[in-house]
Design an enzyme around this catalytic site. Structure first.
Site, PDB file in Angstrom:
ATOM      1  N   GLU A  41       0.860  -1.203  -0.095  1.00 31.10           N
ATOM      2  CA  GLU A  41       0.048  -0.021   0.010  1.00 31.10           C
ATOM      3  C   GLU A  41       0.770   1.332  -0.051  1.00 31.10           C
ATOM      4  O   GLU A  41       0.295   2.227  -0.659  1.00 31.10           O
ATOM      5  CB  GLU A  41      -0.883   0.034   1.317  1.00 31.10           C
ATOM      6  CG  GLU A  41      -2.003  -1.047   1.101  1.00 31.10           C
ATOM      7  CD  GLU A  41      -2.876  -0.849  -0.027  1.00 31.10           C
ATOM      8  OE1 GLU A  41      -3.069   0.048  -0.709  1.00 31.10           O
ATOM      9  OE2 GLU A  41      -3.609  -1.943  -0.739  1.00 31.10           O
ATOM     10  N   TYR A 124      -7.006   6.458   3.449  1.00 34.90           N
ATOM     11  CA  TYR A 124      -7.080   5.366   2.405  1.00 34.90           C
ATOM     12  C   TYR A 124      -6.302   3.970   2.919  1.00 34.90           C
ATOM     13  O   TYR A 124      -6.832   3.133   2.831  1.00 34.90           O
ATOM     14  CB  TYR A 124      -6.527   5.629   0.969  1.00 34.90           C
ATOM     15  CG  TYR A 124      -6.126   4.465   0.148  1.00 34.90           C
ATOM     16  CD1 TYR A 124      -7.442   3.704  -0.262  1.00 34.90           C
ATOM     17  CD2 TYR A 124      -4.801   3.928   0.082  1.00 34.90           C
ATOM     18  CE1 TYR A 124      -6.800   2.531  -0.953  1.00 34.90           C
ATOM     19  CE2 TYR A 124      -4.566   2.832  -0.551  1.00 34.90           C
ATOM     20  CZ  TYR A 124      -5.648   1.979  -0.874  1.00 34.90           C
ATOM     21  OH  TYR A 124      -5.281   0.856  -1.714  1.00 34.90           O
ATOM     22  N   ASP A 142     -10.009   4.758  -3.052  1.00 30.95           N
ATOM     23  CA  ASP A 142      -8.956   5.148  -3.672  1.00 30.95           C
ATOM     24  C   ASP A 142      -9.344   5.846  -4.986  1.00 30.95           C
ATOM     25  O   ASP A 142     -10.731   5.902  -5.080  1.00 30.95           O
ATOM     26  CB  ASP A 142      -7.807   4.190  -3.894  1.00 30.95           C
ATOM     27  CG  ASP A 142      -8.341   3.030  -4.882  1.00 30.95           C
ATOM     28  OD1 ASP A 142      -9.457   3.261  -5.046  1.00 30.95           O
ATOM     29  OD2 ASP A 142      -7.429   2.823  -5.820  1.00 30.95           O
TER      30      ASP A 142
END
Length: 295
Positions: A41, A124, A142
């Site tokens: 991520e 996020y 996102d």
DNA sequence: TACTCGTGGTG
DNA sequence: TCACCAAGAGT
């Protein structure tokens, strides 16, 4: 609590499509674990999958746990980051690993608020790790999901520049009630945005919800709001910082000032960029005008 | 809120 | 060709 209230007509076609079309990405495999998900991520923030893949593999091999990364200097993280861009992410990932080692017994936290408190983890990423790594129910917003909702639900071509409260309301309203289904939905909507409902040239003929898409049903109207901010780069401090840091990444020994001066002709901007890198903790000044990645 | 922060692929 | 785009966060 009947199913009609918890189930939206888009859920089944999108999740079924995901079952058949999900990419086999390394951070989606069970062996990736929460740390693998978190590393992916960070790397995927504003960076395409294709460029993350090789660095991700090397990173996890070298630092298979948060504790392993925390035990090395932050400069090694910056070096291993390579050319992924936005190298402050490497610094923040190192800082997050340090916090995990010190505050969470070396385990990536499962709690959303604890994730959010980690360096480099925002709205996020906290939701993504909680959802993808731990199967929790969170709205994962996102750029892909925002675009899918903008089109399929709101009926416009593009979402606003910054995430709005209205978008969060849509995302929460669409979130399946069941936890495992919600986690699947989050991954599926993101994949749909990445593979089909793309920013330019969406492949609506292959889209599982084309027949229910509000944007299509409205005749696919073009974006009419304020122009989406372009990212100028040539000649900016960012370009200078990139060149300076590239020199230091590739050097195994401290680099003299003269080697850094060679990357940019304009001395004021060059000095400003270097000062910025030092202030950010990406570069460590030594004695006698020598520089290196932080030890 | 609006701006900064890298890098490279692409229609 | 070149403006746009890519799993955002921090300030």
């Amino acid at each position: 609590m009947n199913d009609d209230r918890d189930h939206h007509p888009l859920h089944t076609p999108v999740i079924d499509w995901f079952d058949d079309n999900a990419r086999d990405l390394p951070w989606r495999r069970p062996e990736a674990g929460a740390w693998g998900v978190m590393v992916s991520e960070f790397m995927l923030q504003q960076t395409p999958v294709s460029r993350v893949l090789p660095v991700y593999g090397q990173w996890l091999e070298r630092w298979p746990t948060p504790g392993a990364l925390a035990a090395d200097p932050s400069g090694e993280a910056v070096r291993a980051w390579g050319r992924l861009g936005y190298p402050r992410r490497a610094l923040r990932l190192h800082a997050a690993a340090t916090a995990i080692a010190q505050l969470h017994n070396g385990e990536v936290p499962t709690d959303h608020a604890e994730l959010l408190a980690l360096p480099g983890v925002g709205e996020y990423t906290a939701a993504a790790v909680a959802s993808f790594a731990y199967g929790q129910r969170h709205a994962v917003l996102d750029t892909n999901v925002r675009r899918v909702f903008a089109r399929a639900v709101t009926g416009v071509e593009y979402p606003p520049n910054a995430t709005t409260a209205a978008e969060r309301r849509v995302a929460h309203r669409m979130l399946p009630a069941d936890e495992a289904t919600a986690a699947r939905w989050a991954a599926a909507t993101m994949e749909l945005g990445a593979l089909i409902c793309t920013a330019r040239g969406p492949e609506c003929v292959r889209c599982p919800i084309a027949g229910q898409c509000a944007w299509r049903l409205a005749g696919s109207p073009e974006h009419d709001g304020p122009p989406r901010r372009g990212q100028t780069y040539a000649g900016t401090d960012r370009q200078v910082r990139g060149r300076l840091l590239a020199v230091l990444r590739e050097a195994t020994e401290p680099v003299p000032q003269a080697a850094l001066d060679a990357v940019w002709h304009e001395p004021v901007q060059r000095a400003r960029a270097l000062d910025g890198l030092v202030a950010d903790g990406l570069v460590e000044p030594l004695q006698d005008g020598m520089y290196r990645l932080p030890g």
